[in-house]
Design an enzyme around this catalytic site. Structure first.
Site, PDB file in Angstrom:
ATOM      1  N   GLU A 270       0.831  -1.208   0.000  1.00  0.00           N
ATOM      2  CA  GLU A 270       0.000   0.000   0.000  1.00  0.00           C
ATOM      3  C   GLU A 270       0.869   1.262   0.000  1.00  0.00           C
ATOM      4  O   GLU A 270       0.518   2.272  -0.610  1.00  0.00           O
ATOM      5  CB  GLU A 270      -0.951   0.011   1.205  1.00  0.00           C
TER       6      GLU A 270
ATOM      7  N   THR B 212      -5.394   6.945  -5.618  1.00  0.00           N
ATOM      8  CA  THR B 212      -5.532   7.121  -4.169  1.00  0.00           C
ATOM      9  C   THR B 212      -4.633   8.251  -3.681  1.00  0.00           C
ATOM     10  O   THR B 212      -5.041   9.061  -2.847  1.00  0.00           O
ATOM     11  CB  THR B 212      -5.204   5.800  -3.439  1.00  0.00           C
TER      12      THR B 212
HETATM   13  N1  HSE Z   1      -8.527   4.659   3.320  1.00  0.00           N
HETATM   14  C1  HSE Z   1      -7.943   4.798   2.023  1.00  0.00           C
HETATM   15  C2  HSE Z   1      -8.351   6.136   1.442  1.00  0.00           C
HETATM   16  C3  HSE Z   1      -8.434   3.688   1.148  1.00  0.00           C
HETATM   17  O1  HSE Z   1      -9.542   6.442   1.492  1.00  0.00           O
HETATM   18  O2  HSE Z   1      -7.494   6.881   0.977  1.00  0.00           O
HETATM   19  C4  HSE Z   1      -7.933   3.739  -0.266  1.00  0.00           C
HETATM   20  O3  HSE Z   1      -8.527   2.660  -0.975  1.00  0.00           O
END
Ligand code: HSE
Length: 306
Positions: free
Chosen positions: A128, A180
């Protein structure tokens, strides 16, 4: 030859109000990944699906978690990973998490399951980090554990699995890409106390609603006053999809992860199917290609299939 193939579920992170702390696994779509244990040190990752992948394993969401695992093992072994991706990168349903979680679950299986699930989450977080610049665990955790999970703390890692009643999930993925990292960049760094109070009320309400099988409480708690007002601007049709789905009987829903996918929860399959129709109508009218999924919560997480 020691080889294993795993099926890795898509995931919905945040669950509307629980930014970076709540997530759930889905019964569709899935990635598939075949991992081979090698006597030679080193990691190779190849893709069979046409999505461009960084070839340097350290820059790859499946490779970086394996590097972290091998560093901890300190043994002269390696892995070959072949990915068949069906969860499109940048879709908001945990594509990078599926690669990161799948690689470590498969490798752990080949190593005789010497690591715990929490260890695997810790390794998967390196994937991630490569994908979004941040170690957020709300996709990789449900991907590995299945079901709905709460990350009470990430450093140190504290994972809580949340039992929930039967829920049906409808997802629409408008075919636009939201990275993201970009969707995190645009967020305000500070929140008003009154918004924080409303948000933590909703998170507590949502978790209580799941654990008490209280559908009305789940519905009332699916509200996000901090992230959604900013990110929804990146998703054409968001307000219309959300309002129309709620009017048609959805318990509620919102942006899946960092978007652009939108998810809705419902009590029954008929409602979930009617929401799919609404989502398709909205995006057909706006003229944006889209994929939809009518599914349920995946209880198993990454599964060894052969
Ligand atoms: N919690 C993360 C965001 C998840 O919302 O940036 C990304 O899939």
């Amino acid at each position: 030859m020691k080889q294993v193939t795993v099926q890795c579920p898509a995931t919905v992170a945040n669950l509307v109000c629980g930014f970076d702390v709540l997530g759930m696994a889905l019964d569709a779509p899935f990635d598939y990944m075949t991992v081979t244990l090698c006597d030679e040190p080193g990691i190779t990752v190849t893709s069979k699906d046409g999505f461009p992948l960084p070839t340097d394993p350290a820059q790859n969401t499946a490779g970086a978690p394996l590097i972290a695992m091998l560093e901890e093992l300190n043994q002269p072994i390696g892995f070959e990973v072949v990915i068949q991706k069906q969860i499109k990168p940048g879709s908001g349903v945990g594509s990078s998490a599926a690669s990161a979680a799948g690689s470590v679950v498969a490798a752990n299986h080949l190593l005789g399951n010497r690591f715990s699930k929490a260890d695997l989450v810790r390794f998967a977080l390196f994937g991630e980090k490569v994908a979004s610049g941040v170690k957020h665990a709300d996709n990789v955790t449900p991907c590995i554990y299945g079901g709905i999970t709460l990350i009470r703390s990430i450093f140190p890692l504290d994972i809580v699995t949340i039992p929930a009643p039967d829920l049906h999930v409808t997802v629409v993925h408008p075919q636009i890409e939201v990275r993201t990292s970009d969707a995190r960049q645009i967020l305000r760094k500070q929140v008003l106390l009154k918004d924080a109070i409303r948000q933590w009320g909703n998170i507590a309400g949502l978790v209580a609603g799941f654990m008490k099988s209280d559908y009305d409480l789940i519905g009332r708690s699916l509200e996000d006053v901090i992230i959604e007002p900013v990110r929804s601007m990146l998703i054409p049709g968001f307000d219309e999809v959300k309002e129309s789905c709620k009017a048609a009987g959805a318990l509620g829903g919102g942006i899946s992860g960092s978007g652009p996918s939108i998810f809705m929860l419902s009590k029954d399959q008929a409602t979930a199917a009617s929401l799919e129709k609404i989502m398709k109508e909205v995006y057909t009218r706006i003229g944006i290609d889209h994929h939809t999924y009518v599914t349920t919560i995946n209880q198993q997480g990454v599964k060894v299939i052969s």
